[in-house]
Design an enzyme around this catalytic site. Structure first.
Site, PDB file in Angstrom:
ATOM      1  N   GLU A 141      12.205   1.290  -4.582  1.00  0.00           N
ATOM      2  CA  GLU A 141      12.025   2.662  -4.090  1.00  0.00           C
ATOM      3  C   GLU A 141      12.952   2.933  -2.908  1.00  0.00           C
ATOM      4  OE1 GLU A 141       7.751   2.624  -3.663  1.00  0.00           O
ATOM      5  OE2 GLU A 141       7.575   2.476  -5.842  1.00  0.00           O
ATOM      6  N   TRP A 201       0.821  -1.228   0.000  1.00  0.00           N
ATOM      7  CA  TRP A 201       0.000   0.000   0.000  1.00  0.00           C
ATOM      8  C   TRP A 201       0.845   1.264   0.000  1.00  0.00           C
ATOM      9  CZ3 TRP A 201      -4.334  -1.595   4.074  1.00  0.00           C
ATOM     10  CH2 TRP A 201      -5.089  -2.646   3.527  1.00  0.00           C
ATOM     11  N   GLY A 237       4.832   0.879 -11.098  1.00  0.00           N
ATOM     12  CA  GLY A 237       4.040   2.108 -11.104  1.00  0.00           C
ATOM     13  C   GLY A 237       3.995   2.812 -12.450  1.00  0.00           C
ATOM     14  N   GLY A 270       1.338  -3.144  -6.252  1.00  0.00           N
ATOM     15  CA  GLY A 270       1.288  -1.806  -5.675  1.00  0.00           C
ATOM     16  C   GLY A 270      -0.058  -1.149  -5.940  1.00  0.00           C
ATOM     17  N   GLY A 271      -0.131  -0.325  -6.980  1.00  0.00           N
ATOM     18  CA  GLY A 271      -1.322   0.479  -7.263  1.00  0.00           C
ATOM     19  C   GLY A 271      -2.623  -0.314  -7.240  1.00  0.00           C
TER      20      GLY A 271
HETATM   21  C1  PEP Z   1       5.418  -2.310  -6.051  1.00  0.00           C
HETATM   22  O1  PEP Z   1       5.188  -1.367  -5.342  1.00  0.00           O
HETATM   23  O2  PEP Z   1       6.189  -3.172  -5.649  1.00  0.00           O
HETATM   24  C2  PEP Z   1       4.759  -2.408  -7.357  1.00  0.00           C
HETATM   25  C3  PEP Z   1       4.993  -3.447  -8.093  1.00  0.00           C
HETATM   26  O3  PEP Z   1       3.920  -1.370  -7.708  1.00  0.00           O
HETATM   27  P1  PEP Z   1       2.916  -1.363  -8.966  1.00  0.00           P
HETATM   28  O4  PEP Z   1       2.092  -2.623  -8.897  1.00  0.00           O
HETATM   29  O5  PEP Z   1       2.086  -0.140  -8.782  1.00  0.00           O
HETATM   30  O6  PEP Z   1       3.733  -1.338 -10.209  1.00  0.00           O
END
Ligand code: PEP
Length: 268
Positions: A109, A15, A185, A245-246
């Site tokens: 990140e 999240w 992302g 993630g998203g």
């Molecule tokens: C993540 O945060 O590890 C990720 C894969 O984000 P997203 O699914 O948004 O690409």
């Protein structure tokens, strides 16, 4: 030769730095009720912010009990030390008191924005395990590295950095997340074939060190996973779930991703 798919699928919702108390309660409640309809072949983990872990812990505890039900709690980070003058940090033991089962380490990140080195990631991996938390070790290449044909070297180097410090036996209680940085992302997903190739490379590398660990290791994929692409990704023989993630911030979308994993697990 590595045998395929003796492993339970794992879907982890990261999240990140999102959500108010109300949003976290709503999202977790919706995921809980949606996941009740799932079979038991998929394990689900959600990773709220540190600040919301207590709330999530209470919400889960009021139902099935944290860690006992289908939904596990994960943390997005951990500090290497057990206690002390480390302003702003949280230890693995503190996380374990909040029912945390998994900890993400080495997320791109954190490597990029917070300059975390391979060595530091390895120390976090070991700190998590020392408190009986399962580290989810993220590895992945940047777009430039992929274009320079460096993907294999980069991901194996990130994996070996941990194995060198923690030892191959430590990988028994761990999860690896392959997360191409260019896919996080961005809405760009590695194709199922591209992801499978890297997952296979990682598993073959482990197989050379310890075949039993290679066979049992869950290697999950992260990078713009959504309901529309989950099924095809999870049907690859070396993809054992997803780090999302998203799409994990919308209950319906996340549940639909979990269902894709469940269906794939059922086929085994
Ligand atoms: C993540 O945060 O590890 C990720 C894969 O984000 P997203 O699914 O948004 O690409």
């Amino acid at each position: 030769m590595v045998e395929e798919n003796m492993r339970r699928k794992l879907i982890v919702g990261n999240w990140k730095m999102h959500g108010s108390r109300d949003q976290v309660s709503q999202l977790l409640g919706d995921i809980e009720s949606g996941s009740e309809r799932l079979l038991k072949d998929v394990e689900i983990c959600v990773c709220p912010t540190y600040l919301h872990l207590g709330l999530a812990f209470d919400l889960l505890a009021s139902k099935s009990g944290v860690g006992k039900g289908q939904i596990k709690l994960g943390a997005q980070n951990v500090h290497v030390e057990a206690a002390g003058a480390f302003t702003g940090e949280v230890s693995a033991h503190m996380l374990s008191e909040y029912g945390v089962s998994y900890v993400i380490v080495g997320h791109s990140e954190r490597r990029q924005i917070f300059a975390e080195s391979n060595q530091f990631v390895a120390e976090k991996f070991m700190a998590a395990q020392a408190s009986r938390l399962t580290p989810i070790l993220c590895v992945g290449e940047s777009l430039d590295q992929r274009q320079d044909d460096e993907t294999e070297r980069v991901v194996l180097n990130q994996l070996d950095a941990v194995i060198t410090v923690a030892g191959i036996a430590a990988m028994k209680e761990a999860v690896i997340a392959y997360e191409p940085v260019w896919a996080i992302g961005t809405g760009k997903t590695a194709s199922p074939a591209q992801a499978q190739q890297v997952h296979r490379t990682l598993r073959e590398h482990l197989d050379r060190l310890d075949p039993a660990i290679a066979k049992g290791m869950r290697i999950i994929y992260g990078g713009s996973v959504k309901a529309a692409n989950a099924k095809e990704l999870f049907s690859q023989p070396d993809i054992d779930g997803g780090l999302v993630g998203g799409a994990s911030l919308e209950a319906e979308e996340f549940i639909s991703i979990c269902k894709s994993a469940d269906q794939e697990s059922c086929k085994l």
